[in-house]
Enzyme design. Structure first.
Site, PDB file in Angstrom:
ATOM      1  N   ARG A  28      31.728  11.341  27.637  1.00 57.14           N
ATOM      2  CA  ARG A  28      30.735  12.429  27.798  1.00 57.14           C
ATOM      3  C   ARG A  28      31.077  13.674  26.999  1.00 57.14           C
ATOM      4  NH1 ARG A  28      31.009  10.228  32.919  1.00 57.14           N
ATOM      5  NH2 ARG A  28      29.188   8.926  33.333  1.00 57.14           N
ATOM      6  N   ASN A  49      14.396  22.507   7.589  1.00 60.99           N
ATOM      7  CA  ASN A  49      13.789  21.222   7.217  1.00 60.99           C
ATOM      8  C   ASN A  49      12.904  21.324   5.981  1.00 60.99           C
ATOM      9  OD1 ASN A  49      14.704  19.306   9.212  1.00 60.99           O
ATOM     10  ND2 ASN A  49      13.629  20.599  10.686  1.00 60.99           N
ATOM     11  N   GLU A  51      20.410  20.769  -1.433  1.00 65.15           N
ATOM     12  CA  GLU A  51      20.495  21.516  -0.163  1.00 65.15           C
ATOM     13  C   GLU A  51      20.928  22.966  -0.419  1.00 65.15           C
ATOM     14  OE1 GLU A  51      19.452  20.272   2.680  1.00 65.15           O
ATOM     15  OE2 GLU A  51      19.940  18.148   2.850  1.00 65.15           O
ATOM     16  N   GLU A  55      16.849  24.168  17.711  1.00 65.13           N
ATOM     17  CA  GLU A  55      15.642  23.947  16.918  1.00 65.13           C
ATOM     18  C   GLU A  55      14.354  23.972  17.728  1.00 65.13           C
ATOM     19  OE1 GLU A  55      16.128  21.216  13.586  1.00 65.13           O
ATOM     20  OE2 GLU A  55      14.040  20.624  13.829  1.00 65.13           O
ATOM     21  N   HIS A  63      20.073  10.871   0.068  1.00 69.79           N
ATOM     22  CA  HIS A  63      19.383  11.873   0.884  1.00 69.79           C
ATOM     23  C   HIS A  63      19.038  13.148   0.102  1.00 69.79           C
ATOM     24  CE1 HIS A  63      18.317  14.252   4.379  1.00 69.79           C
ATOM     25  NE2 HIS A  63      19.189  15.165   3.999  1.00 69.79           N
ATOM     26  N   ARG A  86      14.978  27.355  13.373  1.00 67.30           N
ATOM     27  CA  ARG A  86      15.849  26.344  12.754  1.00 67.30           C
ATOM     28  C   ARG A  86      15.049  25.288  11.995  1.00 67.30           C
ATOM     29  NH1 ARG A  86      21.451  23.565  15.085  1.00 67.30           N
ATOM     30  NH2 ARG A  86      21.773  22.307  13.233  1.00 67.30           N
ATOM     31  N   HIS A 127      12.399  12.766   3.903  1.00 62.20           N
ATOM     32  CA  HIS A 127      12.742  11.667   4.822  1.00 62.20           C
ATOM     33  C   HIS A 127      11.750  10.516   4.671  1.00 62.20           C
ATOM     34  CE1 HIS A 127      15.246  14.248   7.880  1.00 62.20           C
ATOM     35  NE2 HIS A 127      15.937  13.880   6.826  1.00 62.20           N
ATOM     36  N   HIS A 129      12.259  18.351   3.891  1.00 65.74           N
ATOM     37  CA  HIS A 129      12.807  17.174   4.570  1.00 65.74           C
ATOM     38  C   HIS A 129      11.742  16.229   5.113  1.00 65.74           C
ATOM     39  CE1 HIS A 129      16.566  19.202   4.045  1.00 65.74           C
ATOM     40  NE2 HIS A 129      17.225  18.257   4.649  1.00 65.74           N
ATOM     41  N   LYS A 153      23.079  29.203   6.949  1.00 64.53           N
ATOM     42  CA  LYS A 153      22.862  28.245   8.040  1.00 64.53           C
ATOM     43  C   LYS A 153      23.358  28.832   9.358  1.00 64.53           C
ATOM     44  CE  LYS A 153      22.787  23.579   9.564  1.00 64.53           C
ATOM     45  NZ  LYS A 153      22.860  22.174   9.224  1.00 64.53           N
ATOM     46  N   LYS A 199      24.283  19.376  14.719  1.00 66.63           N
ATOM     47  CA  LYS A 199      23.371  18.226  14.832  1.00 66.63           C
ATOM     48  C   LYS A 199      24.144  16.965  14.486  1.00 66.63           C
ATOM     49  CE  LYS A 199      18.738  19.780  13.693  1.00 66.63           C
ATOM     50  NZ  LYS A 199      17.657  19.531  12.726  1.00 66.63           N
TER      51      LYS A 199
HETATM   52  N1  LIG Z   1      23.583  16.987  10.721  1.00 62.87           N
HETATM   53  C1  LIG Z   1      22.918  17.733   9.872  1.00 62.87           C
HETATM   54  O1  LIG Z   1      22.614  18.892  10.144  1.00 62.87           O
HETATM   55  C2  LIG Z   1      22.553  17.151   8.538  1.00 62.87           C
HETATM   56  C3  LIG Z   1      22.071  18.000   7.527  1.00 62.87           C
HETATM   57  C4  LIG Z   1      21.814  17.456   6.264  1.00 62.87           C
HETATM   58  C5  LIG Z   1      22.026  16.090   6.049  1.00 62.87           C
HETATM   59  N2  LIG Z   1      22.475  15.303   7.063  1.00 62.87           N
HETATM   60  C6  LIG Z   1      22.745  13.867   6.838  1.00 62.87           C
HETATM   61  O2  LIG Z   1      23.772  13.759   5.864  1.00 62.87           O
HETATM   62  C7  LIG Z   1      23.673  12.470   5.264  1.00 62.87           C
HETATM   63  C8  LIG Z   1      23.899  12.577   3.778  1.00 62.87           C
HETATM   64  O3  LIG Z   1      25.184  13.071   3.564  1.00 62.87           O
HETATM   65  P1  LIG Z   1      25.925  12.923   2.152  1.00 62.87           P
HETATM   66  O4  LIG Z   1      24.981  13.244   1.066  1.00 62.87           O
HETATM   67  O5  LIG Z   1      27.176  13.660   2.269  1.00 62.87           O
HETATM   68  O6  LIG Z   1      26.138  11.345   2.010  1.00 62.87           O
HETATM   69  P2  LIG Z   1      27.353  10.354   2.354  1.00 62.87           P
HETATM   70  O7  LIG Z   1      28.056  10.770   3.571  1.00 62.87           O
HETATM   71  O8  LIG Z   1      26.753   8.994   2.314  1.00 62.87           O
HETATM   72  O9  LIG Z   1      28.329  10.540   1.107  1.00 62.87           O
HETATM   73  C9  LIG Z   1      27.868  10.180  -0.167  1.00 62.87           C
HETATM   74  C10 LIG Z   1      28.840   9.239  -0.879  1.00 62.87           C
HETATM   75  O10 LIG Z   1      29.951   9.994  -1.355  1.00 62.87           O
HETATM   76  C11 LIG Z   1      31.167   9.346  -0.979  1.00 62.87           C
HETATM   77  N3  LIG Z   1      32.165  10.403  -0.823  1.00 62.87           N
HETATM   78  C12 LIG Z   1      32.246  11.312   0.169  1.00 62.87           C
HETATM   79  N4  LIG Z   1      33.185  12.205  -0.107  1.00 62.87           N
HETATM   80  C13 LIG Z   1      33.742  11.856  -1.289  1.00 62.87           C
HETATM   81  C14 LIG Z   1      34.757  12.407  -2.091  1.00 62.87           C
HETATM   82  N5  LIG Z   1      35.368  13.539  -1.757  1.00 62.87           N
HETATM   83  N6  LIG Z   1      35.072  11.764  -3.255  1.00 62.87           N
HETATM   84  C15 LIG Z   1      34.420  10.633  -3.615  1.00 62.87           C
HETATM   85  N7  LIG Z   1      33.437  10.081  -2.903  1.00 62.87           N
HETATM   86  C16 LIG Z   1      33.098  10.690  -1.741  1.00 62.87           C
HETATM   87  C17 LIG Z   1      30.832   8.593   0.285  1.00 62.87           C
HETATM   88  O11 LIG Z   1      31.734   7.523   0.474  1.00 62.87           O
HETATM   89  C18 LIG Z   1      29.413   8.129  -0.019  1.00 62.87           C
HETATM   90  O12 LIG Z   1      29.439   6.953  -0.770  1.00 62.87           O
HETATM   91  C19 LIG Z   1      22.314  11.927   5.626  1.00 62.87           C
HETATM   92  O13 LIG Z   1      22.469  10.909   6.587  1.00 62.87           O
HETATM   93  C20 LIG Z   1      21.598  13.110   6.249  1.00 62.87           C
HETATM   94  O14 LIG Z   1      20.653  12.727   7.225  1.00 62.87           O
HETATM   95  C21 LIG Z   1      22.750  15.813   8.285  1.00 62.87           C
END
Ligand SMILES: NC(=O)c1ccc[n+]([C@@H]2O[C@H](COP(=O)([O-])OP(=O)(O)OC[C@H]3O[C@@H](n4cnc5c(N)ncnc54)[C@H](O)[C@@H]3O)[C@@H](O)[C@H]2O)c1
Length: 392
Positions: free
Chosen positions: A143, A266, A207, A258, A288, A262, A273, A269, A248, A165
């Site tokens: 939990r 988006n 972003e 949100e 993404h 907040r 999405h 997005h 942020k 999030k």
């Molecule tokens: N929680 C939130 O507020 C929020 C906000 C924006 C996006 N997101 C989510 O984030 C995700 C996208 O994140 P992302 O773009 O970081 O993608 P990801 O986590 O898939 O990373 C992208 C790629 O880079 C590689 N990688 C990571 N760090 C590395 C490094 N230092 N050196 C070499 N390779 C590396 C990973 O293995 C992966 O293949 C989506 O699922 C999206 O929905 C969440």
């Protein structure tokens, strides 16, 4: 005689050189530290921020993907071990498809098997995928156990690691299952970005630009001047990350869960999405941040088409994204995005849909975004049809 000054360790120097941004959420407040080589200094920083109990070896479970585990987990575990933590590492396959029920189950079972208790920590070492997945596991395990975000992509350092999030995807849409679970600390080690593939860096930049487009026109001008330096890894990079975190943090402090402002985060997005969904979350076609880039350009073109923003503003946004090497049009998605109906259906799964009515973030210009509820579906359909035309 005066006491000699305390011995300086590399950890002190690293920490002092880091930029600090506070997220002010009362009892859930925390710091974001941004700087080089922070993973080497992580053990004492985490111990301090999380009040780890010296009487008992607190466990720190590192959740990573196989790429970040290979590149970075040893360095992190060494620092944690030296600070007295017991460590365990759980790794998942890289990519969006790991934000699934089955991987979530695997991570939770592995954390239970590693005997991670309520006083222990879950550390998310990776991009947004790992941050969202590990964060949701931390929110759910027993939990709720404490979470530290160690973002290693530009996207995660400027966005997903901040604000609490967490979650996974459903077969019906992205991020539909999850929880708000604030971290106790975010350590954005900018040195980790040195190994990030250029495509992923560009995706994160979408972003970065988003914050400027929401409510920071001077930041947009600054980015136009500094974009090359940010890409090259100069000092402007850490400053850009810090500015995004400030933006942020300010929005999250106003609206943690949100219900209002907040939603501005988006921007781009809902379109983005939907495009991701119709490509089947296939990272070889679209990641993404690329979806967000297309989505931001579309939000500005839609706003211009409604007479809200000057067409020249939409063109300026598109030109900036294109110069950063990002896609801006549906036609830029390899393999295409299918018919209007598929996109509309995917948009209807958006979290901002209320009583069947779609909410979009639109703009009156750069840095002048706002929340528009009850979007007229026929206008949206016409817009998407126009975007899908060969010269759209
Ligand atoms: N929680 C939130 O507020 C929020 C906000 C924006 C996006 N997101 C989510 O984030 C995700 C996208 O994140 P992302 O773009 O970081 O993608 P990801 O986590 O898939 O990373 C992208 C790629 O880079 C590689 N990688 C990571 N760090 C590395 C490094 N230092 N050196 C070499 N390779 C590396 C990973 O293995 C992966 O293949 C989506 O699922 C999206 O929905 C969440």
């Amino acid at each position: 005689m005066n006491d000699p000054p305390p011995l300086r360790t590399p950890t002190d120097a690293t920490t002092e050189a880091a930029l600090r941004v506070g997220v002010e959420l009362g009892p859930r407040s925390y710091d974001i530290l941004i700087g080089a080589s922070l993973l080497e200094a992580a053990g004492p920083l985490i111990a301090r921020a999380c009040g780890a109990k010296p009487a008992r070896a607190t466990a720190a479970a590192i959740v990573a993907d196989t790429t970040t585990a290979h590149l970075l987990s040893e360095k992190l575990a060494a620092s944690l071990g030296a600070a007295g933590f017991r460590t365990a590492t759980v790794s998942v396959a890289p990519g969006e498809r790991s934000k699934s029920f089955s991987t979530f189950q695997e991570v939770c079972e592995a954390l239970v098997a590693a005997k991670i208790g309520r006083d222990d920590l879950v550390l998310a070492l990776g991009g947004g995928v790992v941050g969202d997945l590990a964060g949701f596991a931390a929110a759910s395990l027993r939990r709720g156990v404490r979470l530290v975000q160690l973002p290693t992509t530009l996207l995660a350092q400027v966005d997903s690691s901040v604000g609490g999030k967490t979650g996974i995807n459903s077969a019906l849409g992205k991020n539909l299952i999850g929880a708000f679970h604030q971290p106790s600390l975010v350590l954005a080690d900018t040195s980790t970005l040195d190994t990030l593939p250029p495509r992923e860096f560009r995706a994160g930049y979408a972003e970065v630009l988003k914050y400027a487009l929401i409510d920071r026109p001077p930041f947009f001008d600054w980015l136009e001047a500094k974009r090359d330096e940010i890409f090259a890894g100069g000092p402007a990079r850490a400053e850009a990350i810090a500015e995004c975190c400030r933006a942020k943090a300010a929005i999250v402090a106003r609206d943690e869960t949100e219900t209002g402002d907040r939603m501005l985060l988006n921007l781009g997005h809902t379109f983005g999405h939907a495009v991701e969904a119709v490509t089947g979350l296939d990272g070889s076609r679209l990641v993404h941040g690329e979806g967000v880039a297309i989505g931001c350009a579309m939000a500005f073109r839609f706003s211009a088409g409604l007479g809200l923003a000057e067409p020249s503003e939409a063109l300026r946004v598109e030109a900036h994204l294109a110069r950063a090497g990002l896609p801006t049009r549906l036609a830029h998605v390899p393999g295409g995005v299918g018919p209007v109906e598929g996109l509309l259906e995917a948009m209807a799964q958006d979290k901002k849909v209320k009583d069947g009515a779609l909410t979009l973030i639109l703009a009156r210009g750069i840095g002048r975004s706002f929340i528009e509820r009850g979007i007229d579906r026929s206008r949206l359909r016409d817009f998407l049809a126009g975007e899908l035309r060969p010269n759209g």
